[in-house]
Design an enzyme around this catalytic site. Sequence first.
Site, PDB file in Angstrom:
ATOM      1  N   CYS A  26      -1.269   4.229   8.948  1.00  0.00           N
ATOM      2  CA  CYS A  26      -1.138   5.675   9.144  1.00  0.00           C
ATOM      3  C   CYS A  26      -2.115   6.159  10.214  1.00  0.00           C
ATOM      4  O   CYS A  26      -1.994   5.759  11.365  1.00  0.00           O
ATOM      5  CB  CYS A  26      -1.286   6.417   7.806  1.00  0.00           C
ATOM      6  SG  CYS A  26      -0.703   8.123   7.881  1.00  0.00           S
ATOM      7  N   HIS A  47       3.365   3.981   4.921  1.00  0.00           N
ATOM      8  CA  HIS A  47       2.398   3.577   3.891  1.00  0.00           C
ATOM      9  C   HIS A  47       2.964   2.391   3.110  1.00  0.00           C
ATOM     10  O   HIS A  47       3.698   2.588   2.148  1.00  0.00           O
ATOM     11  CB  HIS A  47       2.133   4.750   2.949  1.00  0.00           C
ATOM     12  CG  HIS A  47       1.338   5.838   3.592  1.00  0.00           C
ATOM     13  ND1 HIS A  47      -0.036   5.862   3.577  1.00  0.00           N
ATOM     14  CD2 HIS A  47       1.722   6.906   4.316  1.00  0.00           C
ATOM     15  CE1 HIS A  47      -0.465   6.912   4.258  1.00  0.00           C
ATOM     16  NE2 HIS A  47       0.578   7.564   4.714  1.00  0.00           N
ATOM     17  N   GLU A  98       1.542   0.649   0.999  1.00  0.00           N
ATOM     18  CA  GLU A  98       1.050   0.719  -0.389  1.00  0.00           C
ATOM     19  C   GLU A  98       1.895   1.647  -1.254  1.00  0.00           C
ATOM     20  O   GLU A  98       1.747   1.665  -2.472  1.00  0.00           O
ATOM     21  CB  GLU A  98      -0.422   1.155  -0.395  1.00  0.00           C
ATOM     22  CG  GLU A  98      -0.682   2.631  -0.095  1.00  0.00           C
ATOM     23  CD  GLU A  98      -0.681   3.011   1.387  1.00  0.00           C
ATOM     24  OE1 GLU A  98      -0.248   2.191   2.222  1.00  0.00           O
ATOM     25  OE2 GLU A  98      -1.106   4.143   1.687  1.00  0.00           O
TER      26      GLU A  98
END
Lengths: 209, 261
Positions: free
Chosen positions: A78, A185, A187
């Site tokens: 990001c 992202h 994650e």
Amino acid sequence: MVTILDYGAGNLTSVRLAFERLGETPRIISEAAQYAGGRIVFPGVGSAGSGMAGLRARGFDALLRGAVRDGVPVLGVCLGMQLLLAASEEDGGTEGLGLIPGQCKAFDRAKAPEDKIPHMGWNTVRHAEGHPLFAGIAQEEAFYFVHSYFAAPERPEDTLGQTAYCGERFAAALGHGALAGVQFHPERSGAAGARLLANFLTWEGKPCC
Amino acid sequence: MLLKRLIVCLDVRNGRVTKGVRFKGNVDVGDPVEMAARYCAEGADELVFYDITASAEGRRCDLGMVARAARALSVPFSVGGGIRGVEDMRAALLAGADKVSLNSLAVDNPAILAEGARAFGRQCVVLGMDARRVGPSAAIPSGYEVVVRGGRQPTGRDAVAWAREAVELGAGEICLNAIDTDGVREGYELDITRQVSDAVGVPVIASGGAGKPSHLVDVLTQGHADAALVASMVHTMGYTCPAIKEALHAAGIPVRIPRHA
């Protein structure tokens, strides 16, 4: 070993937990002197100006330059990815790390008035076949994005993946040598994101097999 | 192409997901984090946890549950209920929530939206709004009034005007729950969803009324919603996330179909 850089740009909890789900226990450091080797993850949310200030204050700019020189695998996520570039339009113009030529630009709603900013949600990524980071990930697989600025690298070969939004086909993933960055992202991107992080854990830092 | 999101909502009462059954109180449906992990594995794009008794009982948001959810989930999730100020927002985000949903608190103290956006970024700040159909009037031109405290208290405010103001202050997303259709399972309230979505430049999540996949199709097309929230459809009515996604895909709506588990 994975080291996560904490430079005051947002919350690292979800990145740490994503690696823990893969059986890896990341080491989180808040200054360059704490670095004890191993691959580096460089997350971050917030503005480019305060992100760069945070990196410099902790000596992480020099750490990242050294890592790139030594061929240590680095993954920017990001804002971390955006700061790999030479500059950003954000905060009235911000100098980046300059590890990849190019700059970060703001989406322009005039190009696509229907598209809302920030670009938030799941969008598809077309990746450059063959990069180890995307091994086993289908073309047009969806990843989770939240951002208002996008990466525009100068060299076409530095784009590892592209996504369409707001009248742009922007670089959703960047890479050069042992350096890689993703705008989305991983994650928070379900199984596809977990696969990308797992690929990073075994990546030797070479652009191809 | 940006995909439309399927969001699963878990109403949490004293640490358990419950479902209200008219005249019969609430039925225990399961553990919120276990259920959320299952929906995540099945392809839900996002999860929402509402602690529906926290505010009434003066309790804080259950941070233990938030931390367990953060460990278990690999997709974004938001939390609402029991958030009393910026420090509660910070605690929820640090525990691993991606977003915090503010409803009655934002009506009572709109500045919280600006404070939250300044401190954490507007992408973390969701305005939860309950709207009731009252018919258009001079004070309420959209025909929908904002209500708070679980729909019990009218505010006299126009839903579209409040949505615009909240976004100007700092809300990065709006979760719009239509009180009239909530729990009725006969479809979302398309009119107000479209009005709000067309009025603001941030994503709008439609909530309240889903009973079958075609309801999601309608609200994501005619209602101009960016995301559709479901609860009882997947908790108790036997629909699964993959089946709903398949129906949306078949109707030409771009959705995420995970290609590997």
